[in-house]
Design a protein around this motif. Structure first.
Motif, short mmCIF file in Angstrom:
data_model
loop_
_atom_site.label_atom_id
_atom_site.label_comp_id
_atom_site.label_asym_id
_atom_site.label_seq_id
_atom_site.Cartn_x
_atom_site.Cartn_y
_atom_site.Cartn_z
N GLY A 56 56.84 52.78 32.20
CA GLY A 56 57.74 53.77 33.01
C GLY A 56 59.02 54.04 32.14
N ASN A 57 59.43 55.28 32.32
CA ASN A 57 60.53 55.79 31.52
C ASN A 57 61.85 54.98 31.62
N LYS A 58 62.05 53.77 32.68
CA LYS A 58 63.05 52.92 32.74
C LYS A 58 63.28 52.12 31.58
N GLY A 201 69.38 61.59 36.19
CA GLY A 201 69.66 62.48 34.86
C GLY A 201 69.73 61.93 33.65
N GLY A 202 69.55 60.49 33.53
CA GLY A 202 69.35 60.03 32.07
C GLY A 202 68.30 60.24 31.27
N THR A 203 67.11 60.60 31.95
CA THR A 203 65.92 60.86 31.28
C THR A 203 66.04 62.35 30.56
N THR A 321 56.45 59.87 33.58
CA THR A 321 57.62 58.78 33.73
C THR A 321 57.19 57.41 34.27
N GLY A 322 55.92 57.47 34.85
CA GLY A 322 55.52 56.25 35.65
C GLY A 322 55.61 56.35 37.06
N GLY A 323 55.99 55.36 37.52
CA GLY A 323 56.34 55.13 39.11
C GLY A 323 54.77 54.88 40.09
#
Ligand SMILES: *Cc1c(COP(=O)(O)O)cnc(C)c1O
Length: 346
Positions: A56-58, A201-203, A321-323
């Protein structure tokens, strides 16, 4: 990793100061049956798959955040999130890999059995503490208080805000944009836009920064899944501007330069929408790829809607982004089951 002539050697060093938590570039895959179904050429940037904790994006943000935690000799990673936070799960996973303790402060839920991401948090050995209500401000207050307490106990906490959306974390997505640009060049694709779910917002900030580093490339279009119109634009602009400063770059963003679509939010963050559920079914049934009702399903619904309205024509990149773990949460699973037969093909 080439980032144009814009960066000084210090800027390059800042972009390289990460702990590798990913096995390399995530795949960029063409989606033939999905593309045909919606009438536009769509590619998926598969940040949803990989080796570590369902990625995922994190994970991209955490590569930079964890590097800072280790520089600070942290003993424990502490972060906050919604009950089904992907960011919290990714943090728990990174902590496990690095041998750090992990404390997660999550919004309490009614469900008695920890499912989806919470099950994974516990598997990774994280300690979960609950806060009543889901106000992001309350969660951030609880985070600060818990870090003070840990310091009094002699620990060295590294505190990560909601979604890991700090300027430092955003560098991970700037790097991600450069990674995508190289793949597009290799495959000779000129993409019109990158579409993704946007929340803290970070992505989006990081992707904007990556695009600025290249001075070229597909536009970034966020699909808002969390905030009222206007707020996320400001967050993205502020994070992107501060992240550029970390690289020694004098570039600032105004909220008006940030493109966000607010039409997929529905009743609010975490609450499923019929369009999101239809998008989840369509991608699952045309490509065998899973998305989730909180983020990536709504992001994909935004992409489909913009193609149908003629706003976008393609080729497009859906930044996955996953999830997916959230669909195994009892509430989400029950709701998805109910809607399976809503319409035959999305
Ligand atoms: C957190 C998250 C997002 C949004 O990323 P932000 O950086 O918070 O805007 C999108 N999709 C998934 C699956 C996420 O977990």
């Amino acid at each position: 990793m080439v980032a144009g002539e814009l960066l000084s050697s210090e800027g390059h060093a800042a972009l390289d100061a990460r702990i590798e938590l990913m096995p390399g570039p995530t795949p960029l895959e063409f989606l033939p049956r999905f593309s045909e179904a919606i009438g536009a050429e769509v590619w998926a940037k598969r940040d949803d798959i990989g080796s570590l904790g369902l990625l995922g994006n994190k994970v991209r943000k955490l590569e930079y955040l964890v590097a800072e935690a280790l520089r600070d000799s942290a003993t424990v990673l502490v972060t906050v999130g919604a009950a089904q936070s992907n960011h919290a799960r990714a943090t728990a996973c990174a902590a496990a890999k690095l041998g750090l303790r992990c404390v997660l402060i999550l919004s309490a839920t009614s469900s008695k059995v920890p499912g989806g991401n919470q099950l994974l948090d516990l598997l990774f050995g994280a300690e979960i503490e609950f806060v009543e209500g889901d106000s992001w401000d309350l969660l951030e207050e609880a985070l600060a208080a818990r870090c003070d307490e840990l310091r009094r106990e002699g620990q060295r906490p590294y505190s990560i805000p909601m979604g890991g959306s700090t300027p430092l974390g955003a560098l991970g997505l700037a790097r991600g944009y450069l990674e995508l640009a190289a793949q597009l060049t290799d495959q000779k694709i000129t993409a019109e836009a990158v579409i993704h779910a946007s929340s803290s917002g970070g992505t989006q900030a990081g992707l904007e920064l990556g695009r600025a580093l290249l001075g070229d490339g597909p536009a970034i279009r966020g699909i808002d899944v969390a905030k009222a119109p206007g707020i996320l634009e400001e967050d993205v602009a502020a994070i992107a501007t501060a992240a550029a400063t970390l690289l020694g770059l004098e570039r600032s963003w105004s909220p008006y330069e940030v493109t966000l679509d607010h039409a997929q939010l529905g009743a609010g963050y975490g609450l499923p929408t019929p369009a999101g559920e239809a998008a989840i079914r369509l991608l699952a049934r045309t490509e065998g790829i899973l998305t989730d009702p909180v983020y990536s399903g709504k992001g994909l619904a935004g992409l489909i809607d913009q193609v149908r309205r003629g706003v976008l024509r393609g080729p497009l990149v859906f930044w996955h982004t996953g999830g997916t773990p959230a669909i195994f949460d009892a509430t989400h699973a029950a709701r998805l089951l109910e809607t399976l037969s809503d319409t035959p093909n999305g």
